[in-house]
Design a protein around this motif. Structure first.
Motif, PDB file in Angstrom:
ATOM      1  N   LEU A  54       2.675  10.780 -36.564  1.00 42.16           N
ATOM      2  CA  LEU A  54       1.411  10.197 -36.141  1.00 42.16           C
ATOM      3  C   LEU A  54       0.857   9.332 -37.257  1.00 42.16           C
ATOM      4  CD1 LEU A  54      -0.355  13.297 -34.497  1.00 42.16           C
ATOM      5  CD2 LEU A  54       0.964  11.511 -33.332  1.00 42.16           C
ATOM      6  N   ARG A  55       0.062   8.340 -36.865  1.00 43.56           N
ATOM      7  CA  ARG A  55      -0.629   7.535 -37.869  1.00 43.56           C
ATOM      8  C   ARG A  55      -1.852   8.298 -38.382  1.00 43.56           C
ATOM      9  NH1 ARG A  55       0.778   3.091 -34.188  1.00 43.56           N
ATOM     10  NH2 ARG A  55       2.111   1.597 -35.278  1.00 43.56           N
ATOM     11  N   ALA A  56      -2.253   7.960 -39.596  1.00 43.82           N
ATOM     12  CA  ALA A  56      -3.405   8.628 -40.209  1.00 43.82           C
ATOM     13  C   ALA A  56      -4.637   8.468 -39.326  1.00 43.82           C
ATOM     14  CB  ALA A  56      -3.671   8.035 -41.597  1.00 43.82           C
ATOM     15  N   GLY A  57      -5.332   9.577 -39.097  1.00 44.04           N
ATOM     16  CA  GLY A  57      -6.570   9.541 -38.341  1.00 44.04           C
ATOM     17  C   GLY A  57      -6.402   9.632 -36.843  1.00 44.04           C
ATOM     18  N   GLU A  58      -5.185   9.670 -36.351  1.00 45.45           N
ATOM     19  CA  GLU A  58      -4.968   9.742 -34.905  1.00 45.45           C
ATOM     20  C   GLU A  58      -5.227  11.156 -34.382  1.00 45.45           C
ATOM     21  OE1 GLU A  58      -1.956   6.521 -33.071  1.00 45.45           O
ATOM     22  OE2 GLU A  58      -0.987   8.163 -34.128  1.00 45.45           O
ATOM     23  N   ASP A  59      -5.810  11.220 -33.200  1.00 49.02           N
ATOM     24  CA  ASP A  59      -6.051  12.494 -32.525  1.00 49.02           C
ATOM     25  C   ASP A  59      -5.386  12.436 -31.161  1.00 49.02           C
ATOM     26  OD1 ASP A  59      -6.905  14.823 -31.402  1.00 49.02           O
ATOM     27  OD2 ASP A  59      -9.050  14.352 -31.445  1.00 49.02           O
ATOM     28  N   THR A  60      -4.307  13.169 -31.012  1.00 49.35           N
ATOM     29  CA  THR A  60      -3.551  13.145 -29.752  1.00 49.35           C
ATOM     30  C   THR A  60      -3.737  14.453 -28.975  1.00 49.35           C
ATOM     31  OG1 THR A  60      -1.564  13.939 -30.890  1.00 49.35           O
ATOM     32  CG2 THR A  60      -1.827  11.552 -30.679  1.00 49.35           C
ATOM     33  N   SER A  61      -4.856  15.139 -29.216  1.00 44.61           N
ATOM     34  CA  SER A  61      -5.105  16.401 -28.517  1.00 44.61           C
ATOM     35  C   SER A  61      -5.510  16.178 -27.059  1.00 44.61           C
ATOM     36  CB  SER A  61      -6.190  17.206 -29.236  1.00 44.61           C
ATOM     37  OG  SER A  61      -7.398  16.456 -29.317  1.00 44.61           O
ATOM     38  N   SER A  62      -6.035  14.989 -26.743  1.00 37.58           N
ATOM     39  CA  SER A  62      -6.446  14.690 -25.373  1.00 37.58           C
ATOM     40  C   SER A  62      -5.446  13.734 -24.726  1.00 37.58           C
ATOM     41  CB  SER A  62      -7.834  14.043 -25.366  1.00 37.58           C
ATOM     42  OG  SER A  62      -7.790  12.756 -25.957  1.00 37.58           O
ATOM     43  N   LEU A  63      -5.539  13.636 -23.392  1.00 36.49           N
ATOM     44  CA  LEU A  63      -4.648  12.724 -22.669  1.00 36.49           C
ATOM     45  C   LEU A  63      -4.884  11.280 -23.100  1.00 36.49           C
ATOM     46  CD1 LEU A  63      -2.544  12.112 -20.508  1.00 36.49           C
ATOM     47  CD2 LEU A  63      -4.370  12.176 -18.786  1.00 36.49           C
ATOM     48  N   ASP A  64      -6.167  10.873 -23.206  1.00 34.52           N
ATOM     49  CA  ASP A  64      -6.449   9.495 -23.621  1.00 34.52           C
ATOM     50  C   ASP A  64      -5.992   9.251 -25.049  1.00 34.52           C
ATOM     51  OD1 ASP A  64      -7.411   8.656 -21.218  1.00 34.52           O
ATOM     52  OD2 ASP A  64      -9.537   8.831 -21.734  1.00 34.52           O
ATOM     53  N   GLY A  65      -6.047  10.291 -25.880  1.00 34.35           N
ATOM     54  CA  GLY A  65      -5.559  10.152 -27.251  1.00 34.35           C
ATOM     55  C   GLY A  65      -4.061   9.897 -27.280  1.00 34.35           C
ATOM     56  N   LYS A  66      -3.349  10.586 -26.404  1.00 36.16           N
ATOM     57  CA  LYS A  66      -1.901  10.368 -26.302  1.00 36.16           C
ATOM     58  C   LYS A  66      -1.609   8.969 -25.764  1.00 36.16           C
ATOM     59  CE  LYS A  66      -0.415  15.193 -25.617  1.00 36.16           C
ATOM     60  NZ  LYS A  66      -1.715  15.855 -25.823  1.00 36.16           N
ATOM     61  N   ARG A  67      -2.375   8.544 -24.771  1.00 33.59           N
ATOM     62  CA  ARG A  67      -2.185   7.198 -24.219  1.00 33.59           C
ATOM     63  C   ARG A  67      -2.410   6.132 -25.288  1.00 33.59           C
ATOM     64  NH1 ARG A  67      -5.609   8.687 -18.831  1.00 33.59           N
ATOM     65  NH2 ARG A  67      -3.871   9.029 -17.381  1.00 33.59           N
ATOM     66  N   LEU A  68      -3.489   6.290 -26.050  1.00 28.27           N
ATOM     67  CA  LEU A  68      -3.805   5.309 -27.089  1.00 28.27           C
ATOM     68  C   LEU A  68      -2.705   5.266 -28.142  1.00 28.27           C
ATOM     69  CD1 LEU A  68      -5.747   3.270 -28.302  1.00 28.27           C
ATOM     70  CD2 LEU A  68      -6.981   5.166 -29.386  1.00 28.27           C
ATOM     71  N   HIS A  69      -2.181   6.440 -28.486  1.00 28.65           N
ATOM     72  CA  HIS A  69      -1.089   6.504 -29.470  1.00 28.65           C
ATOM     73  C   HIS A  69       0.107   5.681 -29.008  1.00 28.65           C
ATOM     74  CE1 HIS A  69       1.807   8.255 -32.314  1.00 28.65           C
ATOM     75  NE2 HIS A  69       2.611   8.384 -31.264  1.00 28.65           N
ATOM     76  N   LEU A  70       0.493   5.841 -27.742  1.00 29.48           N
ATOM     77  CA  LEU A  70       1.646   5.098 -27.226  1.00 29.48           C
ATOM     78  C   LEU A  70       1.321   3.618 -27.043  1.00 29.48           C
ATOM     79  CD1 LEU A  70       3.129   7.622 -24.621  1.00 29.48           C
ATOM     80  CD2 LEU A  70       4.053   7.005 -26.866  1.00 29.48           C
ATOM     81  N   LEU A  71       0.105   3.304 -26.603  1.00 26.98           N
ATOM     82  CA  LEU A  71      -0.272   1.898 -26.427  1.00 26.98           C
ATOM     83  C   LEU A  71      -0.267   1.149 -27.754  1.00 26.98           C
ATOM     84  CD1 LEU A  71      -3.130   2.273 -23.801  1.00 26.98           C
ATOM     85  CD2 LEU A  71      -0.966   1.056 -23.462  1.00 26.98           C
ATOM     86  N   LEU A  98       4.529  10.193 -20.515  1.00 28.51           N
ATOM     87  CA  LEU A  98       3.862  11.478 -20.751  1.00 28.51           C
ATOM     88  C   LEU A  98       4.187  12.491 -19.663  1.00 28.51           C
ATOM     89  CD1 LEU A  98       0.400  10.101 -21.943  1.00 28.51           C
ATOM     90  CD2 LEU A  98       2.216  11.084 -23.362  1.00 28.51           C
ATOM     91  N   GLU A  99       4.229  12.035 -18.411  1.00 29.71           N
ATOM     92  CA  GLU A  99       4.517  12.946 -17.303  1.00 29.71           C
ATOM     93  C   GLU A  99       5.910  13.544 -17.418  1.00 29.71           C
ATOM     94  OE1 GLU A  99       3.966  10.609 -13.823  1.00 29.71           O
ATOM     95  OE2 GLU A  99       1.799  10.407 -14.093  1.00 29.71           O
ATOM     96  N   ASP A 100       6.870  12.731 -17.861  1.00 33.71           N
ATOM     97  CA  ASP A 100       8.256  13.183 -17.932  1.00 33.71           C
ATOM     98  C   ASP A 100       8.656  13.669 -19.320  1.00 33.71           C
ATOM     99  OD1 ASP A 100       8.140  11.172 -15.554  1.00 33.71           O
ATOM    100  OD2 ASP A 100      10.041  12.228 -15.270  1.00 33.71           O
ATOM    101  N   SER A 101       7.682  13.677 -20.240  1.00 37.50           N
ATOM    102  CA  SER A 101       7.953  14.133 -21.620  1.00 37.50           C
ATOM    103  C   SER A 101       9.216  13.470 -22.173  1.00 37.50           C
ATOM    104  CB  SER A 101       8.098  15.666 -21.664  1.00 37.50           C
ATOM    105  OG  SER A 101       6.926  16.297 -21.194  1.00 37.50           O
ATOM    106  N   VAL A 102       9.274  12.137 -22.058  1.00 36.84           N
ATOM    107  CA  VAL A 102      10.455  11.387 -22.488  1.00 36.84           C
ATOM    108  C   VAL A 102      10.609  11.489 -24.002  1.00 36.84           C
ATOM    109  CG1 VAL A 102      11.539   9.124 -22.580  1.00 36.84           C
ATOM    110  CG2 VAL A 102      10.242   9.803 -20.552  1.00 36.84           C
ATOM    111  N   HIS A 103      11.823  11.740 -24.429  1.00 40.35           N
ATOM    112  CA  HIS A 103      12.136  11.888 -25.852  1.00 40.35           C
ATOM    113  C   HIS A 103      13.310  10.975 -26.191  1.00 40.35           C
ATOM    114  CE1 HIS A 103      12.018  14.169 -29.664  1.00 40.35           C
ATOM    115  NE2 HIS A 103      13.331  13.999 -29.673  1.00 40.35           N
ATOM    116  N   LEU A 104      13.122  10.124 -27.177  1.00 45.97           N
ATOM    117  CA  LEU A 104      14.177   9.202 -27.588  1.00 45.97           C
ATOM    118  C   LEU A 104      15.013   9.827 -28.698  1.00 45.97           C
ATOM    119  CD1 LEU A 104      12.137   5.849 -27.816  1.00 45.97           C
ATOM    120  CD2 LEU A 104      13.306   6.812 -25.832  1.00 45.97           C
ATOM    121  N   THR A 105      16.329   9.685 -28.594  1.00 46.64           N
ATOM    122  CA  THR A 105      17.227  10.150 -29.646  1.00 46.64           C
ATOM    123  C   THR A 105      18.269   9.079 -29.926  1.00 46.64           C
ATOM    124  OG1 THR A 105      18.834  11.200 -28.155  1.00 46.64           O
ATOM    125  CG2 THR A 105      16.958  12.541 -28.890  1.00 46.64           C
TER     126      THR A 105
END
Length: 260
Positions: A54-71, A98-105
């Motif tokens: 995660l980037r410094a200061g990011e909060d991904t505890s909420s759905l919108d936080g996760k969306r913003l992180h990916l955007l 997010l719905e499919d919990s996609v993970h890149l490897t």
């Protein structure tokens, strides 16, 4: 209400992307922000996409936080407003991730690289386009392989198609003496002697020319990576070298829906 919420997300994206008007002091705090926010490596992009970094200061505890992180992994020049079609499509893409919990490897076979190379053939620079994919040779042992090569130099098109380049129908009685001629003086027109409509595979030509030392690759001019791990989507990342922006490095620049 939905458009208002997306508007706040877009505003957050904009505010997190200071541009060249800011004064940057070499080695200073703002300069450090630009440096730390740059997605310098493809592996780093994958870690951010997977939420393992995660980037410094990011909060991904909420759905919108996760969306913003990916955007924040998108090329923000693609977005104009919260009602922009590209922005709404990006949100749909993010929600699917997010719905499919996609993970890149790295080991996944659903991604590839396209390299625009500059090669050297007969003393001149020529463009060569390579597609590279991951191949598993043994359990947990992977490497990139060249799966496709393209380029005008690989088409072997003769200067002209003409029936004057032909082997006489009675050549069999003189032990096909013309064969030595067509592979020397007529070598540039050799495809005239192939079956009608036959064309060589460009990838095979690439390997042959390299094997014989006739073609070398000097450098990679541009590079992009295409991912197919998100159900219903294909997306492409490209590198953006922006010195005074937090929106730089490897970013999602293209995303499109595909049939499942």
């Amino acid at each position: 209400m939905k458009n208002i919420r997306w508007g706040f997300i877009l505003l957050a994206l904009t505010l997190s992307c200071p541009l060249g008007q800011a004064q940057v002091i070499p080695g200073g705090e703002l300069d450090g922000i630009f440096y730390k926010s740059r997605v310098a490596l493809v592996d780093e992009f994958m870690d951010l996409f997977n939420f393992t970094e995660l980037r410094a200061g990011e909060d991904t505890s909420s759905l919108d936080g996760k969306r913003l992180h990916l955007l924040n992994l998108f090329n923000k020049e693609r977005f104009q407003s919260a009602k922009d079609t590209a922005f709404l499509q990006a949100l749909s893409f993010v929600d699917r991730v997010l719905e499919d919990s996609v993970h890149l490897t790295i080991a996944d076979s659903s991604w590839l690289s396209r390299a625009h190379c500059v090669g050297k053939y007969e003393g001149r620079d020529v463009p060569v386009y390579l597609t590279l994919k991951i191949q598993e040779w043994e359990p947990e042992l992977y490497s990139w392989i060249i799966s496709k090569a393209e380029g005008e130099v690989l088409t072997l098109a003769p200067p002209v198609y003409s029936r004057r380049f032909s082997i006489d129908p009675v050549e069999h009685d003189i032990r096909f003496m013309a064969l030595s001629r067509i592979t020397s003086s007529d070598r540039k027109a050799i495809l005239n002697y192939a079956p009608a409509g036959w064309r060589p595979d460009e990838t095979s030509v690439f390997f042959s020319l390299v094997h014989e030392g006739a073609l070398t690759l000097e450098y990679v001019e541009t590079l992009e990576f295409e991912f197919g791990q998100v159900p219903g989507y294909v997306f492409t990342i490209r590198y953006f070298d922006r010195e005074e922006s937090t929106n730089s490095g490897w970013l999602i620049d293209e995303w499109k829906e595909v049939d499942l």
